[in-house]
Design a protein around this motif. Structure first.
Motif, PDB file in Angstrom:
ATOM      1  N   ALA A  79       1.105  -1.095  -0.013  1.00 58.78           N
ATOM      2  CA  ALA A  79      -0.202  -0.110  -0.354  1.00 58.78           C
ATOM      3  C   ALA A  79       1.319   0.870   0.094  1.00 58.78           C
ATOM      4  O   ALA A  79       0.278   2.133  -0.397  1.00 58.78           O
ATOM      5  CB  ALA A  79      -0.979   0.259   1.644  1.00 58.78           C
ATOM      6  N   LEU A  80       1.813   0.904   0.698  1.00 54.29           N
ATOM      7  CA  LEU A  80       2.880   2.227   0.836  1.00 54.29           C
ATOM      8  C   LEU A  80       3.065   2.856  -0.723  1.00 54.29           C
ATOM      9  O   LEU A  80       3.866   3.841  -1.282  1.00 54.29           O
ATOM     10  CB  LEU A  80       3.479   2.459   1.907  1.00 54.29           C
ATOM     11  CG  LEU A  80       3.251   2.820   3.943  1.00 54.29           C
ATOM     12  CD1 LEU A  80       4.688   2.008   4.608  1.00 54.29           C
ATOM     13  CD2 LEU A  80       2.664   3.696   3.837  1.00 54.29           C
ATOM     14  N   MET A  81       3.774   1.133  -1.911  1.00 57.92           N
ATOM     15  CA  MET A  81       4.632   1.421  -2.543  1.00 57.92           C
ATOM     16  C   MET A  81       3.409   2.275  -4.019  1.00 57.92           C
ATOM     17  O   MET A  81       3.784   3.085  -4.215  1.00 57.92           O
ATOM     18  CB  MET A  81       4.892  -0.116  -3.000  1.00 57.92           C
ATOM     19  CG  MET A  81       5.841  -0.488  -2.042  1.00 57.92           C
ATOM     20  SD  MET A  81       7.255   0.796  -1.960  1.00 57.92           S
ATOM     21  CE  MET A  81       7.338   1.461  -0.563  1.00 57.92           C
ATOM     22  N   LEU A  82       2.149   1.905  -3.456  1.00 58.86           N
ATOM     23  CA  LEU A  82       1.163   2.154  -4.374  1.00 58.86           C
ATOM     24  C   LEU A  82       1.373   3.870  -3.963  1.00 58.86           C
ATOM     25  O   LEU A  82       0.595   4.605  -4.611  1.00 58.86           O
ATOM     26  CB  LEU A  82      -0.017   1.818  -4.127  1.00 58.86           C
ATOM     27  CG  LEU A  82      -1.058   2.192  -4.923  1.00 58.86           C
ATOM     28  CD1 LEU A  82      -1.020   1.809  -6.144  1.00 58.86           C
ATOM     29  CD2 LEU A  82      -2.649   1.154  -5.245  1.00 58.86           C
ATOM     30  N   TRP A  83       1.533   4.549  -3.026  1.00 56.07           N
ATOM     31  CA  TRP A  83       1.148   5.688  -2.094  1.00 56.07           C
ATOM     32  C   TRP A  83       1.808   6.590  -2.834  1.00 56.07           C
ATOM     33  O   TRP A  83       1.664   7.096  -3.226  1.00 56.07           O
ATOM     34  CB  TRP A  83       0.795   5.828  -0.492  1.00 56.07           C
ATOM     35  CG  TRP A  83      -0.246   6.819   0.032  1.00 56.07           C
ATOM     36  CD1 TRP A  83      -1.225   7.200  -0.690  1.00 56.07           C
ATOM     37  CD2 TRP A  83      -0.686   6.592   0.936  1.00 56.07           C
ATOM     38  NE1 TRP A  83      -2.309   7.868   0.478  1.00 56.07           N
ATOM     39  CE2 TRP A  83      -1.629   7.647   1.228  1.00 56.07           C
ATOM     40  CE3 TRP A  83       0.139   5.942   2.395  1.00 56.07           C
ATOM     41  CZ2 TRP A  83      -2.022   7.965   2.258  1.00 56.07           C
ATOM     42  CZ3 TRP A  83      -0.867   6.628   3.601  1.00 56.07           C
ATOM     43  CH2 TRP A  83      -1.797   7.235   3.357  1.00 56.07           C
ATOM     44  N   LEU A  84       3.267   5.657  -2.692  1.00 52.13           N
ATOM     45  CA  LEU A  84       4.725   6.542  -3.410  1.00 52.13           C
ATOM     46  C   LEU A  84       4.583   6.542  -4.349  1.00 52.13           C
ATOM     47  O   LEU A  84       4.712   7.755  -5.416  1.00 52.13           O
ATOM     48  CB  LEU A  84       6.024   5.775  -3.082  1.00 52.13           C
ATOM     49  CG  LEU A  84       7.321   6.457  -3.433  1.00 52.13           C
ATOM     50  CD1 LEU A  84       7.248   7.620  -2.454  1.00 52.13           C
ATOM     51  CD2 LEU A  84       8.420   5.491  -3.460  1.00 52.13           C
ATOM     52  N   THR A  85       3.440   5.772  -5.049  1.00 57.95           N
ATOM     53  CA  THR A  85       3.721   6.124  -6.773  1.00 57.95           C
ATOM     54  C   THR A  85       2.686   7.252  -7.356  1.00 57.95           C
ATOM     55  O   THR A  85       2.297   7.725  -8.245  1.00 57.95           O
ATOM     56  CB  THR A  85       2.880   4.693  -7.209  1.00 57.95           C
ATOM     57  OG1 THR A  85       4.172   3.553  -7.379  1.00 57.95           O
ATOM     58  CG2 THR A  85       2.578   4.711  -9.094  1.00 57.95           C
ATOM     59  N   GLU A  86       1.809   6.927  -6.430  1.00 56.49           N
ATOM     60  CA  GLU A  86       0.617   8.568  -6.327  1.00 56.49           C
ATOM     61  C   GLU A  86       1.492   9.940  -6.625  1.00 56.49           C
ATOM     62  O   GLU A  86       0.994  10.772  -7.274  1.00 56.49           O
ATOM     63  CB  GLU A  86      -0.476   8.573  -5.663  1.00 56.49           C
ATOM     64  CG  GLU A  86      -1.663   9.340  -5.518  1.00 56.49           C
ATOM     65  CD  GLU A  86      -1.196  10.151  -4.250  1.00 56.49           C
ATOM     66  OE1 GLU A  86      -2.524  11.046  -4.410  1.00 56.49           O
ATOM     67  OE2 GLU A  86      -1.381   9.906  -3.556  1.00 56.49           O
ATOM     68  N   ALA A  87       2.734   9.889  -5.267  1.00 52.23           N
ATOM     69  CA  ALA A  87       2.593  10.838  -4.791  1.00 52.23           C
ATOM     70  C   ALA A  87       4.089  11.624  -6.574  1.00 52.23           C
ATOM     71  O   ALA A  87       3.912  12.968  -6.531  1.00 52.23           O
ATOM     72  CB  ALA A  87       3.683  10.459  -4.208  1.00 52.23           C
ATOM     73  N   ILE A  88       4.509  10.375  -7.408  1.00 46.57           N
ATOM     74  CA  ILE A  88       5.392  10.690  -7.865  1.00 46.57           C
ATOM     75  C   ILE A  88       4.761  10.945  -9.163  1.00 46.57           C
ATOM     76  O   ILE A  88       5.113  11.489 -10.244  1.00 46.57           O
ATOM     77  CB  ILE A  88       6.706   9.870  -7.825  1.00 46.57           C
ATOM     78  CG1 ILE A  88       7.231   9.195  -6.813  1.00 46.57           C
ATOM     79  CG2 ILE A  88       7.432   9.457 -10.096  1.00 46.57           C
ATOM     80  CD1 ILE A  88       7.972   7.933  -7.051  1.00 46.57           C
ATOM     81  N   SER A  89       3.501  10.045  -9.318  1.00 46.29           N
ATOM     82  CA  SER A  89       2.829  10.855 -10.221  1.00 46.29           C
ATOM     83  C   SER A  89       2.001  12.119 -10.773  1.00 46.29           C
ATOM     84  O   SER A  89       2.113  12.898 -11.107  1.00 46.29           O
ATOM     85  CB  SER A  89       1.603   9.273 -10.389  1.00 46.29           C
ATOM     86  OG  SER A  89       2.405   8.467 -10.958  1.00 46.29           O
ATOM     87  N   ASN A  90       1.828  12.638  -9.191  1.00 46.94           N
ATOM     88  CA  ASN A  90       1.539  13.999  -8.717  1.00 46.94           C
ATOM     89  C   ASN A  90       2.241  14.587  -9.339  1.00 46.94           C
ATOM     90  O   ASN A  90       2.200  15.778  -9.999  1.00 46.94           O
ATOM     91  CB  ASN A  90       0.501  13.683  -6.906  1.00 46.94           C
ATOM     92  CG  ASN A  90      -0.118  13.348  -7.226  1.00 46.94           C
ATOM     93  OD1 ASN A  90      -1.410  13.020  -8.299  1.00 46.94           O
ATOM     94  ND2 ASN A  90      -1.147  12.900  -6.214  1.00 46.94           N
ATOM     95  N   LYS A  91       3.450  14.547  -8.737  1.00 51.14           N
ATOM     96  CA  LYS A  91       5.147  15.320  -9.275  1.00 51.14           C
ATOM     97  C   LYS A  91       4.808  15.657 -10.735  1.00 51.14           C
ATOM     98  O   LYS A  91       5.444  16.928 -10.955  1.00 51.14           O
ATOM     99  CB  LYS A  91       6.318  15.055  -9.249  1.00 51.14           C
ATOM    100  CG  LYS A  91       6.147  14.652  -6.733  1.00 51.14           C
ATOM    101  CD  LYS A  91       5.935  16.217  -6.906  1.00 51.14           C
ATOM    102  CE  LYS A  91       6.204  16.680  -5.131  1.00 51.14           C
ATOM    103  NZ  LYS A  91       6.095  18.243  -4.454  1.00 51.14           N
ATOM    104  N   LEU A  92       4.903  14.770 -11.396  1.00 52.78           N
ATOM    105  CA  LEU A  92       4.671  14.700 -12.797  1.00 52.78           C
ATOM    106  C   LEU A  92       3.476  15.069 -13.277  1.00 52.78           C
ATOM    107  O   LEU A  92       3.241  14.582 -14.848  1.00 52.78           O
ATOM    108  CB  LEU A  92       5.218  12.949 -13.718  1.00 52.78           C
ATOM    109  CG  LEU A  92       6.855  12.378 -12.957  1.00 52.78           C
ATOM    110  CD1 LEU A  92       6.324  10.793 -13.137  1.00 52.78           C
ATOM    111  CD2 LEU A  92       7.886  13.359 -13.783  1.00 52.78           C
ATOM    112  N   ASP A  93       2.740  15.516 -12.725  1.00 53.58           N
ATOM    113  CA  ASP A  93       1.312  16.152 -13.404  1.00 53.58           C
ATOM    114  C   ASP A  93       0.025  15.083 -13.848  1.00 53.58           C
ATOM    115  O   ASP A  93      -0.161  14.732 -14.652  1.00 53.58           O
ATOM    116  CB  ASP A  93       1.309  16.714 -14.443  1.00 53.58           C
ATOM    117  CG  ASP A  93       1.689  18.001 -13.619  1.00 53.58           C
ATOM    118  OD1 ASP A  93       1.342  18.289 -12.953  1.00 53.58           O
ATOM    119  OD2 ASP A  93       2.803  19.074 -14.144  1.00 53.58           O
ATOM    120  N   LEU A  94       0.481  13.460 -13.313  1.00 56.17           N
ATOM    121  CA  LEU A  94      -0.075  12.886 -14.120  1.00 56.17           C
ATOM    122  C   LEU A  94      -1.637  12.592 -13.617  1.00 56.17           C
ATOM    123  O   LEU A  94      -1.631  12.837 -11.475  1.00 56.17           O
ATOM    124  CB  LEU A  94       0.337  11.258 -14.208  1.00 56.17           C
ATOM    125  CG  LEU A  94       1.492  11.291 -14.850  1.00 56.17           C
ATOM    126  CD1 LEU A  94       2.879   9.455 -14.930  1.00 56.17           C
ATOM    127  CD2 LEU A  94       1.214  11.397 -16.299  1.00 56.17           C
TER     128      LEU A  94
END
Length: 125
Positions: A79-94
């Motif tokens: 779950a934390l890895m998926l949450w980290l993916t969301e954070a990185i995606s938001n930084k990349l404007d996805l």
């Protein structure tokens, strides 16, 4: 190379299914089909990189918790890895958003099961 593409496709389909199935995961709402497909592929790529690089390090440092919880900490780490993916995606404007820990936990479980199942089906030689 073929195996990496199969894993990317399996992860992309699993992320799409999780966004459809779990109510707290939103993926490119209101976007065109092409924009949504691009977002899904990039999120799957980020998720694969996070799982390949960061997840083993986190598992190594949480080894005592694996022993203490008999491996159930794996669900929290996923779950934390998926949450980290969301954070990185938001930084990349996805356009990929998770509305808290519980949707991330359920989403990680769904993504894990679906990608495992699809990898078994797609990786036939």
């Amino acid at each position: 190379m073929k195996s990496l593409i199969i894993k990317l496709v399996a992860n992309a389909l699993a992320i799409w299914f999780a966004s459809w199935f779990v109510s707290g995961i939103d993926l490119a709402d209101g976007a065109s089909a092409g924009s949504k497909a691009k977002t899904i592929i990039f999120v799957a790529l980020i998720f694969g990189v996070v799982n390949a690089i960061i997840k083993p390090v986190v598992k190594l440092f949480s080894l005592p918790l694996f022993v203490l919880t008999l491996g159930l900490i794996t669900f929290v780490i996923n779950a934390l890895m998926l949450w980290l993916t969301e954070a990185i995606s938001n930084k990349l404007d996805l356009d990929f958003h998770i509305d808290g820990f519980w949707p991330a936990l359920l989403g990680a479980l769904v993504i894990g099961l679906v990608s495992w199942f699809l990898s078994m089906i797609l990786d036939r030689d």
